[in-house]
Design an enzyme around this catalytic site. Structure first.
Site, PDB file in Angstrom:
ATOM      1  N   SER A  77      -2.373   2.151  -4.817  1.00 14.89           N
ATOM      2  CA  SER A  77      -2.117   3.556  -4.506  1.00 14.89           C
ATOM      3  C   SER A  77      -2.028   3.702  -3.002  1.00 14.89           C
ATOM      4  O   SER A  77      -2.525   2.859  -2.243  1.00 14.89           O
ATOM      5  CB  SER A  77      -3.248   4.433  -5.037  1.00 14.89           C
ATOM      6  OG  SER A  77      -3.154   5.759  -4.549  1.00 14.89           O
ATOM      7  N   TYR A  81     -11.919   7.041  -6.571  1.00 12.57           N
ATOM      8  CA  TYR A  81     -10.584   6.524  -6.877  1.00 12.57           C
ATOM      9  C   TYR A  81     -10.046   5.717  -5.698  1.00 12.57           C
ATOM     10  O   TYR A  81      -9.536   4.603  -5.858  1.00 12.57           O
ATOM     11  CB  TYR A  81      -9.644   7.679  -7.205  1.00 12.57           C
ATOM     12  CG  TYR A  81      -8.222   7.263  -7.496  1.00 12.57           C
ATOM     13  CD1 TYR A  81      -7.841   6.838  -8.762  1.00 12.57           C
ATOM     14  CD2 TYR A  81      -7.245   7.314  -6.494  1.00 12.57           C
ATOM     15  CE1 TYR A  81      -6.526   6.464  -9.033  1.00 12.57           C
ATOM     16  CE2 TYR A  81      -5.931   6.945  -6.753  1.00 12.57           C
ATOM     17  CZ  TYR A  81      -5.580   6.517  -8.024  1.00 12.57           C
ATOM     18  OH  TYR A  81      -4.288   6.142  -8.281  1.00 12.57           O
TER      19      TYR A  81
END
Length: 254
Positions: free
Chosen positions: A145, A158
């Protein structure tokens, strides 16, 4: 030139590919000639995804397992190798998101995010890579990500998990490159998916995103397919330990 990007005679396992980005990547790889193995945590989810690809004329198989459970992972990989064939390419796509302020983030939610996003990559990669080493070839693609390197409010766990995926990618490269195994990552920016729907529906957030991103828009999940095909194909045979950002330029803009 087309042969560089062909995935004919390649067998690819994509975790978390019952829907969303994982399913689109599976479809994109199949369009390039790959035989794909779709995965979900439930047999129904995996079967429905595989059937949808088969109806479009692609070679697809369904294998259900939970990436956080080592016994399920090991049994599934052994079954794939024995009944379907050797795994040439692994795409570690399975992931989850939880949003809470850091000071209020529940420990259980932290454990779940780390288990799927980080431990799952480790477990599946280890099971598949052991067989790749024996064969002397293979490719592993980890879906990271932009938050692998950038922080944002309410998603600290996350970001931590995706930062760990970056270092798993680099560490595996260092240990596996000598066996002709390429380990790379794809780091998506902001794409409209089920996971980001709430943000996409937020007009203020979308306005900020368009101002912050040089491309001035959300990403279309279809735009991740090219990166996956490149890293799965012969075209990337000397690319290793690399994190390919697909973010419309957001990471490099001030």
């Amino acid at each position: 030139m087309n042969s560089l990007f062909s995935l004919e005679n390649k067998r690819v396992l994509i975790t978390g590919s019952g829907r969303g980005i994982g399913f689109l990547i599976a479809k994109g790889l199949a369009e390039s000639g790959a035989e794909v193995i779709v995965n979900a945590t439930t047999p129904q989810g995996a079967d429905e995804a595989a059937a949808a690809l088969q109806q479009q004329g692609f070679r697809a198989h369904a294998v259900a397992f939970n990436v956080t459970q080592s016994h399920e992972v090991n049994a599934a990989v052994e079954k794939i190798e024995l009944e379907i064939g050797p795994i040439d390419v692994l795409v570690n796509n399975a992931g989850i998101q939880r949003r809470r302020p850091f000071l209020e983030f529940p420990e259980q939610d932290w454990n779940e995010v780390i288990a799927v996003n980080q431990t799952g990559v480790f477990l599946v990669s280890q099971a598949v890579a052991r067989r790749m080493v024996t064969r002397g070839r293979g490719k592993i693609i980890n879906i990271g990500s932009m938050q692998s390197e950038l922080g944002r409010e309410t998603i600290t766990p996350y970001a931590a998990s995706k930062g760990a995926v970056t270092m798993l990618t680099r560490g595996m490269c260092v240990e596996l490159a000598r066996h002709n195994i390429q380990v790379n990552g794809i780091a998506p920016g902001y794409f409209k998916t089920e996971m980001t729907q709430a943000l996409a529906d937020d007009e203020a957030f979308t306005a900020w995103l368009c101002q912050r991103t040089p491309a001035a828009r959300w990403g279309d999940p279809q735009e991740l397919i090219g990166a996956a095909v490149f890293l799965a194909s012969k075209a990337s045979d000397f690319v290793n330990g690399h994190l390919l950002f697909v973010d419309g330029g957001m990471r490099v803009a001030v």
